[in-house]
Motif scaffolding. Sequence first.
Motif, short mmCIF file in Angstrom:
data_model
loop_
_atom_site.label_atom_id
_atom_site.label_comp_id
_atom_site.label_asym_id
_atom_site.label_seq_id
_atom_site.Cartn_x
_atom_site.Cartn_y
_atom_site.Cartn_z
N GLY A 47 0.83 -1.19 0.00
CA GLY A 47 0.00 0.00 0.00
C GLY A 47 0.86 1.24 0.00
O GLY A 47 1.92 1.28 0.64
N VAL A 48 0.43 2.24 -0.74
CA VAL A 48 1.13 3.52 -0.82
C VAL A 48 0.12 4.63 -0.57
O VAL A 48 -1.00 4.57 -1.07
CB VAL A 48 1.77 3.72 -2.21
N VAL A 49 0.52 5.60 0.22
CA VAL A 49 -0.33 6.77 0.49
C VAL A 49 0.41 7.98 -0.05
O VAL A 49 1.55 8.25 0.35
CB VAL A 49 -0.63 6.93 1.99
N ARG A 52 0.22 15.79 -0.24
CA ARG A 52 1.10 16.93 0.01
C ARG A 52 1.05 17.42 1.45
O ARG A 52 1.97 18.08 1.90
CB ARG A 52 0.73 18.09 -0.91
N HIS A 53 -0.01 17.12 2.15
CA HIS A 53 -0.19 17.65 3.50
C HIS A 53 -0.36 16.51 4.50
O HIS A 53 -0.92 15.46 4.17
CB HIS A 53 -1.40 18.58 3.57
N ARG A 54 0.10 16.76 5.70
CA ARG A 54 0.04 15.76 6.75
C ARG A 54 -1.39 15.23 6.93
O ARG A 54 -1.59 14.02 7.07
CB ARG A 54 0.57 16.34 8.06
N SER A 55 -2.38 16.10 6.90
CA SER A 55 -3.76 15.66 7.13
C SER A 55 -4.22 14.72 6.02
O SER A 55 -4.92 13.73 6.29
CB SER A 55 -4.70 16.86 7.24
N VAL A 56 -3.81 14.98 4.79
CA VAL A 56 -4.17 14.11 3.67
C VAL A 56 -3.50 12.75 3.83
O VAL A 56 -4.11 11.70 3.61
CB VAL A 56 -3.78 14.76 2.33
N LEU A 57 -2.24 12.76 4.23
CA LEU A 57 -1.51 11.51 4.44
C LEU A 57 -2.13 10.70 5.57
O LEU A 57 -2.28 9.48 5.47
CB LEU A 57 -0.04 11.80 4.71
N MET A 58 -2.50 11.37 6.65
CA MET A 58 -3.13 10.68 7.78
C MET A 58 -4.48 10.09 7.37
O MET A 58 -4.80 8.96 7.73
CB MET A 58 -3.28 11.61 8.98
N ASP A 59 -5.26 10.84 6.61
CA ASP A 59 -6.54 10.33 6.13
C ASP A 59 -6.31 9.09 5.25
O ASP A 59 -7.05 8.10 5.34
CB ASP A 59 -7.29 11.39 5.33
N GLY A 60 -5.28 9.14 4.43
CA GLY A 60 -4.96 7.99 3.59
C GLY A 60 -4.54 6.78 4.39
O GLY A 60 -4.94 5.65 4.09
N LEU A 61 -3.74 7.00 5.43
CA LEU A 61 -3.33 5.89 6.29
C LEU A 61 -4.54 5.26 6.98
O LEU A 61 -4.64 4.04 7.09
CB LEU A 61 -2.33 6.36 7.35
N GLN A 62 -5.45 6.10 7.45
CA GLN A 62 -6.65 5.59 8.11
C GLN A 62 -7.50 4.80 7.11
O GLN A 62 -8.05 3.75 7.47
CB GLN A 62 -7.45 6.73 8.73
N ALA A 63 -7.60 5.27 5.88
CA ALA A 63 -8.35 4.54 4.86
C ALA A 63 -7.69 3.20 4.57
O ALA A 63 -8.37 2.16 4.48
CB ALA A 63 -8.46 5.37 3.59
N ALA A 65 -5.78 1.48 6.57
CA ALA A 65 -5.98 0.64 7.75
C ALA A 65 -7.39 0.05 7.80
O ALA A 65 -7.58 -1.07 8.27
CB ALA A 65 -5.70 1.45 9.02
N ALA A 66 -8.36 0.79 7.30
CA ALA A 66 -9.74 0.32 7.30
C ALA A 66 -10.07 -0.55 6.08
O ALA A 66 -11.17 -1.10 6.01
CB ALA A 66 -10.69 1.52 7.36
N GLY A 67 -9.16 -0.59 5.14
CA GLY A 67 -9.41 -1.34 3.90
C GLY A 67 -10.29 -0.59 2.93
O GLY A 67 -10.90 -1.19 2.05
N ASP A 68 -10.36 0.72 3.09
CA ASP A 68 -11.20 1.56 2.24
C ASP A 68 -10.38 2.15 1.09
O ASP A 68 -9.17 2.32 1.20
CB ASP A 68 -11.81 2.72 3.04
N GLN A 69 -11.06 2.50 0.02
CA GLN A 69 -10.43 3.24 -1.07
C GLN A 69 -10.50 4.72 -0.75
O GLN A 69 -11.45 5.18 -0.13
CB GLN A 69 -11.15 2.96 -2.38
N ALA A 70 -9.47 5.43 -1.16
CA ALA A 70 -9.43 6.89 -0.93
C ALA A 70 -8.49 7.50 -1.95
O ALA A 70 -7.59 6.83 -2.47
CB ALA A 70 -8.94 7.19 0.49
N PRO A 71 -8.69 8.80 -2.25
CA PRO A 71 -7.76 9.48 -3.15
C PRO A 71 -6.34 9.39 -2.59
O PRO A 71 -6.13 9.58 -1.39
CB PRO A 71 -8.26 10.93 -3.16
N GLY A 72 -5.40 9.08 -3.44
CA GLY A 72 -4.00 9.03 -3.01
C GLY A 72 -3.60 7.73 -2.35
O GLY A 72 -2.47 7.58 -1.91
N VAL A 73 -4.51 6.76 -2.25
CA VAL A 73 -4.18 5.47 -1.67
C VAL A 73 -4.17 4.42 -2.78
O VAL A 73 -5.16 4.25 -3.49
CB VAL A 73 -5.19 5.06 -0.56
N VAL A 74 -3.03 3.75 -2.91
CA VAL A 74 -2.88 2.74 -3.95
C VAL A 74 -2.49 1.43 -3.27
O VAL A 74 -1.58 1.40 -2.44
CB VAL A 74 -1.77 3.14 -4.95
N THR A 75 -3.20 0.37 -3.60
CA THR A 75 -2.85 -0.95 -3.06
C THR A 75 -2.66 -1.92 -4.21
O THR A 75 -3.13 -1.71 -5.31
CB THR A 75 -3.96 -1.48 -2.13
N GLY A 76 -1.95 -2.98 -3.92
CA GLY A 76 -1.74 -3.99 -4.94
C GLY A 76 -0.79 -5.05 -4.47
O GLY A 76 -0.26 -5.02 -3.41
#
Length: 76
Positions: A47-49, A52-63, A65-76
């Motif tokens: 997974g890659v998050v 540009r901003h800490r809040s966006v990165l944290m939101d991506g990490l939470q997504a 962790a939850a197994g959710d899709q989110a902008p800026g989150v890539v899994t494979g």
Amino acid sequence: LSAKTEVALRAQAQRLAGFVTDRPEVGPVAVGRALVDSRATGFTHRGVVLGRHRSVLMDGLQALAAGDQAPGVVTG
């Protein structure tokens, strides 16, 4: 991040989110560099998050962790 299973990848993302939350003085570049330098290879779940901003990165990490899709989150 990388792990042997999807569940392990999500757990890794949750641990990283907790680490970063508890250490606001550690910037995203330092975290990214540490992850690249210490990443295990050969694991099939990754997974890659991106952001540009800490809040966006944290939101991506939470997504992640939850197994959710989110902008800026890539899994494979």
